[in-house]
Design a protein around this motif. Structure first.
Motif, PDB file in Angstrom:
ATOM      1  N   ILE A 159      46.541  34.188  41.539  1.00 14.33           N
ATOM      2  CA  ILE A 159      47.779  34.914  41.811  1.00 14.33           C
ATOM      3  C   ILE A 159      47.749  36.292  41.171  1.00 14.33           C
ATOM      4  CG2 ILE A 159      50.277  34.924  41.443  1.00 14.33           C
ATOM      5  CD1 ILE A 159      50.096  31.814  41.474  1.00 14.33           C
ATOM      6  N   LYS A 160      47.330  36.364  39.934  1.00  7.52           N
ATOM      7  CA  LYS A 160      47.264  37.646  39.233  1.00  7.52           C
ATOM      8  C   LYS A 160      46.303  38.596  39.923  1.00  7.52           C
ATOM      9  CE  LYS A 160      48.416  35.738  34.668  1.00  7.52           C
ATOM     10  NZ  LYS A 160      47.911  35.477  33.291  1.00  7.52           N
ATOM     11  N   GLU A 161      45.160  38.079  40.375  1.00  8.22           N
ATOM     12  CA  GLU A 161      44.161  38.926  41.022  1.00  8.22           C
ATOM     13  C   GLU A 161      44.661  39.457  42.363  1.00  8.22           C
ATOM     14  OE1 GLU A 161      39.458  38.773  42.384  1.00  8.22           O
ATOM     15  OE2 GLU A 161      40.322  37.121  41.214  1.00  8.22           O
ATOM     16  N   ILE A 162      45.327  38.605  43.132  1.00 12.48           N
ATOM     17  CA  ILE A 162      45.862  39.046  44.424  1.00 12.48           C
ATOM     18  C   ILE A 162      46.910  40.124  44.236  1.00 12.48           C
ATOM     19  CG2 ILE A 162      47.259  38.317  46.407  1.00 12.48           C
ATOM     20  CD1 ILE A 162      45.792  35.578  46.154  1.00 12.48           C
ATOM     21  N   LEU A 163      47.757  39.957  43.243  1.00  8.65           N
ATOM     22  CA  LEU A 163      48.777  40.974  42.975  1.00  8.65           C
ATOM     23  C   LEU A 163      48.127  42.293  42.575  1.00  8.65           C
ATOM     24  CD1 LEU A 163      51.447  38.840  41.087  1.00  8.65           C
ATOM     25  CD2 LEU A 163      51.555  39.683  43.447  1.00  8.65           C
ATOM     26  N   ARG A 164      47.030  42.226  41.824  1.00 10.53           N
ATOM     27  CA  ARG A 164      46.302  43.458  41.477  1.00 10.53           C
ATOM     28  C   ARG A 164      45.707  44.095  42.724  1.00 10.53           C
ATOM     29  NH1 ARG A 164      44.489  40.430  36.890  1.00 10.53           N
ATOM     30  NH2 ARG A 164      42.513  39.989  37.955  1.00 10.53           N
ATOM     31  N   ASP A 165      45.199  43.261  43.622  1.00  6.73           N
ATOM     32  CA  ASP A 165      44.606  43.784  44.860  1.00  6.73           C
ATOM     33  C   ASP A 165      45.621  44.550  45.699  1.00  6.73           C
ATOM     34  OD1 ASP A 165      42.198  42.621  44.204  1.00  6.73           O
ATOM     35  OD2 ASP A 165      42.455  40.877  45.519  1.00  6.73           O
ATOM     36  N   MET A 166      46.892  44.211  45.551  1.00  8.79           N
ATOM     37  CA  MET A 166      47.924  44.828  46.372  1.00  8.79           C
ATOM     38  C   MET A 166      48.553  46.062  45.736  1.00  8.79           C
ATOM     39  SD  MET A 166      49.866  41.501  47.927  1.00  8.79           S
ATOM     40  CE  MET A 166      50.973  42.580  48.814  1.00  8.79           C
ATOM     41  N   GLU A 167      48.203  46.329  44.506  1.00 11.72           N
ATOM     42  CA  GLU A 167      48.768  47.494  43.823  1.00 11.72           C
ATOM     43  C   GLU A 167      48.389  48.774  44.565  1.00 11.72           C
ATOM     44  OE1 GLU A 167      47.481  47.393  39.793  1.00 11.72           O
ATOM     45  OE2 GLU A 167      48.750  45.691  39.242  1.00 11.72           O
ATOM     46  N   GLY A 168      49.366  49.602  44.810  1.00 10.33           N
ATOM     47  CA  GLY A 168      49.103  50.879  45.453  1.00 10.33           C
ATOM     48  C   GLY A 168      49.131  50.847  46.975  1.00 10.33           C
ATOM     49  N   ILE A 169      49.227  49.657  47.563  1.00 11.35           N
ATOM     50  CA  ILE A 169      49.314  49.561  49.019  1.00 11.35           C
ATOM     51  C   ILE A 169      50.779  49.713  49.427  1.00 11.35           C
ATOM     52  CG2 ILE A 169      48.856  48.136  51.053  1.00 11.35           C
ATOM     53  CD1 ILE A 169      46.708  46.700  49.478  1.00 11.35           C
ATOM     54  N   LYS A 170      51.045  50.670  50.278  1.00  5.11           N
ATOM     55  CA  LYS A 170      52.425  50.960  50.661  1.00  5.11           C
ATOM     56  C   LYS A 170      52.939  50.000  51.734  1.00  5.11           C
ATOM     57  CE  LYS A 170      52.254  55.909  49.622  1.00  5.11           C
ATOM     58  NZ  LYS A 170      52.451  57.284  50.175  1.00  5.11           N
ATOM     59  N   ASP A 171      54.235  49.775  51.688  1.00  2.00           N
ATOM     60  CA  ASP A 171      54.970  49.055  52.735  1.00  2.00           C
ATOM     61  C   ASP A 171      54.533  47.607  52.928  1.00  2.00           C
ATOM     62  OD1 ASP A 171      56.479  51.374  53.267  1.00  2.00           O
ATOM     63  OD2 ASP A 171      54.902  52.117  54.603  1.00  2.00           O
ATOM     64  N   VAL A 172      54.025  46.989  51.877  1.00  2.00           N
ATOM     65  CA  VAL A 172      53.774  45.546  51.902  1.00  2.00           C
ATOM     66  C   VAL A 172      54.465  44.938  50.690  1.00  2.00           C
ATOM     67  CG1 VAL A 172      51.623  45.630  53.203  1.00  2.00           C
ATOM     68  CG2 VAL A 172      51.555  45.787  50.705  1.00  2.00           C
ATOM     69  N   PHE A 173      54.986  43.730  50.868  1.00  2.00           N
ATOM     70  CA  PHE A 173      55.832  43.132  49.835  1.00  2.00           C
ATOM     71  C   PHE A 173      55.425  41.678  49.624  1.00  2.00           C
ATOM     72  CE2 PHE A 173      58.040  46.433  52.094  1.00  2.00           C
ATOM     73  CZ  PHE A 173      58.564  47.227  51.080  1.00  2.00           C
ATOM     74  N   PRO A 174      54.826  41.361  48.468  1.00  2.00           N
ATOM     75  CA  PRO A 174      54.452  39.977  48.190  1.00  2.00           C
ATOM     76  C   PRO A 174      55.652  39.126  47.801  1.00  2.00           C
ATOM     77  CG  PRO A 174      53.871  41.351  46.321  1.00  2.00           C
ATOM     78  CD  PRO A 174      54.404  42.273  47.382  1.00  2.00           C
ATOM     79  N   VAL A 175      55.646  37.885  48.258  1.00  2.00           N
ATOM     80  CA  VAL A 175      56.641  36.894  47.873  1.00  2.00           C
ATOM     81  C   VAL A 175      55.890  35.699  47.314  1.00  2.00           C
ATOM     82  CG1 VAL A 175      58.523  35.402  48.620  1.00  2.00           C
ATOM     83  CG2 VAL A 175      58.216  37.646  49.700  1.00  2.00           C
ATOM     84  N   LEU A 176      56.161  35.339  46.064  1.00  2.00           N
ATOM     85  CA  LEU A 176      55.547  34.157  45.462  1.00  2.00           C
ATOM     86  C   LEU A 176      56.459  32.967  45.734  1.00  2.00           C
ATOM     87  CD1 LEU A 176      54.149  35.396  42.014  1.00  2.00           C
ATOM     88  CD2 LEU A 176      53.192  35.622  44.320  1.00  2.00           C
ATOM     89  N   CYS A 177      55.916  31.968  46.392  1.00  2.00           N
ATOM     90  CA  CYS A 177      56.711  30.834  46.851  1.00  2.00           C
ATOM     91  C   CYS A 177      56.485  29.641  45.931  1.00  2.00           C
ATOM     92  CB  CYS A 177      56.320  30.479  48.288  1.00  2.00           C
ATOM     93  SG  CYS A 177      56.337  31.904  49.404  1.00  2.00           S
ATOM     94  N   GLY A 178      57.459  29.348  45.093  1.00  2.00           N
ATOM     95  CA  GLY A 178      57.330  28.274  44.122  1.00  2.00           C
ATOM     96  C   GLY A 178      58.102  27.028  44.520  1.00  2.00           C
ATOM     97  N   LYS A 179      58.001  26.011  43.698  1.00  2.00           N
ATOM     98  CA  LYS A 179      58.729  24.771  43.936  1.00  2.00           C
ATOM     99  C   LYS A 179      60.237  24.966  43.758  1.00  2.00           C
ATOM    100  CE  LYS A 179      55.174  21.409  42.558  1.00  2.00           C
ATOM    101  NZ  LYS A 179      54.889  20.269  41.661  1.00  2.00           N
ATOM    102  N   LYS A 180      60.624  25.777  42.780  1.00  2.00           N
ATOM    103  CA  LYS A 180      62.041  25.972  42.475  1.00  2.00           C
ATOM    104  C   LYS A 180      62.680  27.065  43.321  1.00  2.00           C
ATOM    105  CE  LYS A 180      61.160  24.837  37.601  1.00  2.00           C
ATOM    106  NZ  LYS A 180      61.190  25.395  36.222  1.00  2.00           N
ATOM    107  N   SER A 181      61.912  28.091  43.647  1.00  2.00           N
ATOM    108  CA  SER A 181      62.443  29.250  44.339  1.00  2.00           C
ATOM    109  C   SER A 181      61.288  30.088  44.854  1.00  2.00           C
ATOM    110  CB  SER A 181      63.301  30.083  43.365  1.00  2.00           C
ATOM    111  OG  SER A 181      63.768  31.269  43.966  1.00  2.00           O
TER     112      SER A 181
END
Length: 268
Positions: free
Chosen positions: A95-117
């Motif tokens: 998860i941490k690595e994927i979020l780093r991969d997305m740093e600086g990319i415009k107009d994309v928004f990650p959503v982390l989907c957990g058990k609680k929320s």
């Protein structure tokens, strides 16, 4: 096609939601409750399998008293009668690595989907509103690292088109470590390689002693391909991409024409 006059009878029906059971506005067919009552009267189990969150799926069927089987987050979570039957969570380092991969990319928004929320870290009202269509329980966080939850799926919102944009960045790097699936025009989903709707349905079949030939499934997109292999009566929607249709034995009318309910009426 003979449903009941042979060795096998349909005992399990599972359908995808968006582009399949729901129309293009995201609405349920008007006569769904009536058809669902007939399903229950026939002692057929009914399940929904979606990239959506469990809480969103449960809310969509809030008027139905009988318990459905919920396959949420593209198969990473299976719930029945309020209890977790199965969960497949992603390694925190991934998860941490994927979020780093997305740093600086415009107009994309990650959503982390957990058990609680589900969790998002934008203050854009438009993006939050869009995400809430799929994630009823959605928390806005300043830092993903502070989340105290087990993550089942990473969903990436790309309003410019996930297949042509973010998928070309994420897929080449991650295809051997995580399942990378374009789940709709604007969403890219990442989850564990052994998590998918097909495996979830096989778990349900095993729990309730239901055979593949007693199972009907409906889907319309690439995240439904494994599911189409889990039931003998596998239906791709007419509105599905041609590549998806290749994995189904049969074709149902489009979601605009209530293709799922039409076929279910044949079954019952």
């Amino acid at each position: 096609m003979e449903w009941e006059g042979s060795k096998y009878m349909i005992k399990l029906i599972v359908t995808d939601m968006d582009g399949t059971l729901l129309d293009d506005k995201g609405d349920m067919p008007k006569d769904f409750n009536e058809v669902f009552k007939s399903i229950i009267d026939k002692d057929i189990r009914f399940g929904v399998a979606s990239g959506r969150q469990y809480y969103t799926l449960k809310h969509a069927f809030k008027d139905i008293k009988q318990d459905l089987v919920y396959v949420a987050e593209n198969g990473a979570l299976v719930m029945y009668e309020g209890e977790e039957l199965y969960a497949n969570t992603i390694d925190k380092d991934y998860i941490k690595e994927i979020l780093r991969d997305m740093e600086g990319i415009k107009d994309v928004f990650p959503v982390l989907c957990g058990k609680k929320s589900a969790y998002i870290n934008t203050d854009s009202e438009d993006i939050i509103k869009h995400a809430k269509k799929y994630y009823r329980e959605l928390a806005i966080v300043k830092d993903f690292n502070n989340i105290k939850d087990e993550i089942l799926k990473i969903a990436i919102l790309d309003l410019g088109g996930a297949a042509e944009n973010i998928n070309k960045i994420i897929f080449p790097k991650w295809k051997h470590r995580l399942k990378v699936t374009v789940s709709s025009f604007e969403w890219l989903d990442l989850y564990n390689l052994d998590a998918n709707k097909g495996e979830a349905i096989r778990l349900i079949q095993k729990k309730f002693n239901i055979d593949e030939k007693e199972t009907a499934v409906f889907g319309d997109y690439f995240n439904d391909i494994e599911m189409l292999g889990a039931g003998y009566y596998s239906y791709a929607m007419e509105n599905a991409p041609e590549e998806v249709k290749k994995h189904a034995r049969f074709i149902a009318k489009s979601n605009k024409e209530n293709g799922v309910l039409e076929k279910i009426k044949e079954i019952i």
